[in-house]
Design an enzyme around this catalytic site. Sequence first.
Site, PDB file in Angstrom:
ATOM      1  N   MET A 158       9.830  -2.606   0.861  1.00  0.00           N
ATOM      2  CA  MET A 158      10.644  -2.150   1.995  1.00  0.00           C
ATOM      3  C   MET A 158      10.116  -0.869   2.637  1.00  0.00           C
ATOM      4  SD  MET A 158      13.395  -4.188   2.525  1.00  0.00           S
ATOM      5  CE  MET A 158      15.009  -3.409   2.690  1.00  0.00           C
TER       6      MET A 158
ATOM      7  N   HIS B 280      10.523  -1.704   7.070  1.00  0.00           N
ATOM      8  CA  HIS B 280      11.979  -1.836   7.124  1.00  0.00           C
ATOM      9  C   HIS B 280      12.689  -0.499   6.948  1.00  0.00           C
ATOM     10  CE1 HIS B 280      16.088  -2.773   5.821  1.00  0.00           C
ATOM     11  NE2 HIS B 280      15.941  -3.924   6.454  1.00  0.00           N
ATOM     12  N   ASP B 281      12.279   0.233   5.922  1.00  0.00           N
ATOM     13  CA  ASP B 281      12.928   1.520   5.653  1.00  0.00           C
ATOM     14  C   ASP B 281      12.113   2.683   6.217  1.00  0.00           C
ATOM     15  OD1 ASP B 281      14.829   0.089   4.356  1.00  0.00           O
ATOM     16  OD2 ASP B 281      14.252   0.696   2.325  1.00  0.00           O
ATOM     17  N   THR B 282      11.039   2.349   6.934  1.00  0.00           N
ATOM     18  CA  THR B 282      10.174   3.402   7.465  1.00  0.00           C
ATOM     19  C   THR B 282       9.975   3.187   8.960  1.00  0.00           C
ATOM     20  OG1 THR B 282       8.306   2.079   6.682  1.00  0.00           O
ATOM     21  CG2 THR B 282       8.995   3.910   5.276  1.00  0.00           C
TER      22      THR B 282
ATOM     23  N   ASP C  69      14.989   1.167  -1.861  1.00  0.00           N
ATOM     24  CA  ASP C  69      14.796  -0.281  -1.774  1.00  0.00           C
ATOM     25  C   ASP C  69      13.320  -0.615  -1.963  1.00  0.00           C
ATOM     26  OD1 ASP C  69      17.429  -0.882  -1.206  1.00  0.00           O
ATOM     27  OD2 ASP C  69      17.125  -0.704   0.958  1.00  0.00           O
TER      28      ASP C  69
END
Length: 472
Positions: free
Chosen positions: A219, A224-226, A169
Amino acid sequence: MKFSSVFAAAAVTGVASADTTTSSEDLRTFSTIEPTASEIALQAENATTLQWSSDVKGKGFSRFFTIWLENTDYDKAADDPNMVELAKQGITLTNYWGVTHPSEPNYLASAGGDYFGLDSDNFSTMPKNVSSIADLLDSKGISWATYQEDMPYSGFQGFNYSNQKTFADDYVRKHHPLVLFDSVTGNSTRLGLLKNFTEFDNDLKAEKLPQYAFITPNMTNDGHDTSVKVAAQWSKDFITPLLSNDYFMNDTLVLLTFDENESYGIQNKVFSILLGGAIPDELKGTSDDTYYDHYSEISSVEAAFGLNHLGRNDVSANVFEVVANATNITNIKVDTTYKLNNESYQGYLNDANQVLLAPNVSATNLAGSSILPAISSVWASEYNAQVSESILTSTTTTVSGNITDVAPETTSSSSASASSSGSASGSASGSSTHSASSNSTGSGSSSSKAGAAVVSTSLVSAFLLLAANLLL
Ligand SMILES: *[C@@H]1O[C@H](CO)[C@@H](O)[C@H](O)[C@H]1NC(C)=O
Ligand SMILES: *[C@@H]1O[C@H](CO)[C@@H](O)[C@H](O)[C@H]1NC(C)=O
Ligand SMILES: *[C@@H]1O[C@H](CO)[C@@H](O)[C@H](O)[C@H]1NC(C)=O
Ligand SMILES: *[C@@H]1O[C@H](CO)[C@@H](O)[C@H](O)[C@H]1NC(C)=O
Ligand SMILES: *[C@@H]1O[C@H](CO)[C@@H](O)[C@H](O)[C@H]1NC(C)=O
Ligand SMILES: *[C@@H]1O[C@H](CO)[C@@H](O)[C@H](O)[C@H]1NC(C)=O
Ligand SMILES: *[C@@H]1O[C@H](CO)[C@@H](O)[C@H](O)[C@H]1NC(C)=O
Ligand SMILES: *[C@@H]1O[C@H](CO)[C@@H](O)[C@H](O)[C@H]1NC(C)=O
Ligand SMILES: *[C@@H]1O[C@H](CO)[C@@H](O)[C@H](O)[C@H]1NC(C)=O
Ligand SMILES: *[C@@H]1O[C@H](CO)[C@@H](O)[C@H](O)[C@H]1NC(C)=O
Ligand SMILES: *[C@@H]1O[C@H](CO)[C@@H](O)[C@H](O)[C@H]1NC(C)=O
Ligand SMILES: *[C@@H]1O[C@H](CO)[C@@H](O)[C@H](O)[C@H]1NC(C)=O
């Protein structure tokens, strides 16, 4: 205020609360825009990018940039060493709130003054008669833009754009407030102002930055993704060179914040720092415990530049102290004892039976300004019609009482309709118990044909709650 008296107020005005569940056939649906990578590459060739800067003097600041990170509880962010470093150079806001969950409604709220019932990250759009902060800024020629990292081209309206090597993402529409408004995407000039980080670098170098910008890292970088560790490191790396850039920082206020916290069961307070040239040196490293939320981003811009308002929750939202001091605005003291801001109210975007709430065309914001005339001319008669129907609805959900006392499935609409503030009234930042309405004061309320609840200003609410208590 007790939960029961809030229900009583609703009962006194004789309105039903919203259904406890939304059946799937009641969901409002939108067609999505999900072009393939090759279609995107073609469109990118013809995309227009605009550079717009201006030099309107504001009170408290003349430039406002906000940078949004993702999904982190207050304490966790406050403990991060890079956040601690940044905080030393600015003012930490210890009482700044997200307005609901999940992400998208928070982004939407920051530009529109309401999230219109949105309770998902789905593809959604606001019809073209709904205005945003862009309309307010335009009214005085104040330049604006959004900078969205890894958005493939200016004005891109698709659902997402992934890293084309790893397919991780990258850019997501749900984190891009202004693209959610047809009043923005229907205007080709405005599309040219929805830009990515390549363009931020260009605008900075050319000294052609706008006076308002919303900045969304990808992201990975926004956490958010980390994790908050990555987001805080990215923030420090991004902001540090800017802090010593005289062009960028001249009379600039930067708000570094998070869209929402991560633990839905606790108060939706998010760690936020104000930075930049607009912060007096002697206040660097201090904190401010005034209640603020995402609507404060709009109200502060309105107050700084003397703009009209949107007639939504921006109307009564507290303004950042640098602006409040420069304009003699007295912020509202908000009792957050029972405030959670953790669920969306039942509204237009999550229920196809709900009408679009009218903005409050007769409200005055904390700075003493009235609604943008262009909004009033579209909405005044609908506003009056909704006021006269006096049906209760609500905006920011603030569940009263101990959330663990209420089953998660049923808190949503019962508490939302009973204990929230009104969009049409624009009273989001107030106490946790706005509800009920009467037309007698001419103050804001609004309706939904589906028969949920009415909204009004805190004063009307307080009056009705008093009446309710007397009757009991
Ligand atoms: C780009 O613009 C050119 C010239 O107007 C046009 O011929 C071409 O079809 C456009 N490409 C796309 C993908 O719209
Ligand atoms: C979100 O979209 C998905 C797929 O289109 C749909 O199944 C789901 O019901 C939607 N959720 C909401 C809350 O609108
Ligand atoms: C950013 O947008 C510009 C203008 O549309 C485009 O040329 C560029 O490739 C984009 N950059 C990235 C990293 O996607
Ligand atoms: C959008 O996300 C989906 C799911 O992750 C991915 O398969 C698709 O390639 C992405 N679209 C683009 C244009 O990157
Ligand atoms: C996000 O941007 C950074 C550079 O700022 C880059 O290193 C990273 O790979 C990007 N994330 C994705 C998923 O592409
Ligand atoms: C289109 O957007 C520009 C820039 O925001 C604005 O000045 C103009 O008035 C808008 N046009 C219409 C028809 O709304
Ligand atoms: C900051 O902006 C003001 C006008 O707003 C200007 O007079 C001043 O020279 C600027 N300072 C710097 C360092 O750019
Ligand atoms: C605002 O004014 C108050 C009272 O004088 C002062 O304590 C506070 O530090 C000021 N805040 C800012 C941001 O200037
Ligand atoms: C704020 O109030 C002070 C004292 O009453 C006054 O001197 C000042 O001009 C006012 N400032 C504004 C911007 O109204
Ligand atoms: C605003 O637009 C929506 C969607 O098109 C429509 O249902 C509504 O009647 C409009 N309201 C006004 C006041 O224009
Ligand atoms: C909320 O309720 C739980 C379980 O009944 C209890 O343990 C907790 O102390 C309560 N919290 C507050 C703030 O009342
Ligand atoms: C409600 O108040 C509005 C605004 O003051 C007014 O125009 C309208 O006629 C009133 N409706 C009723 C039913 O009293």
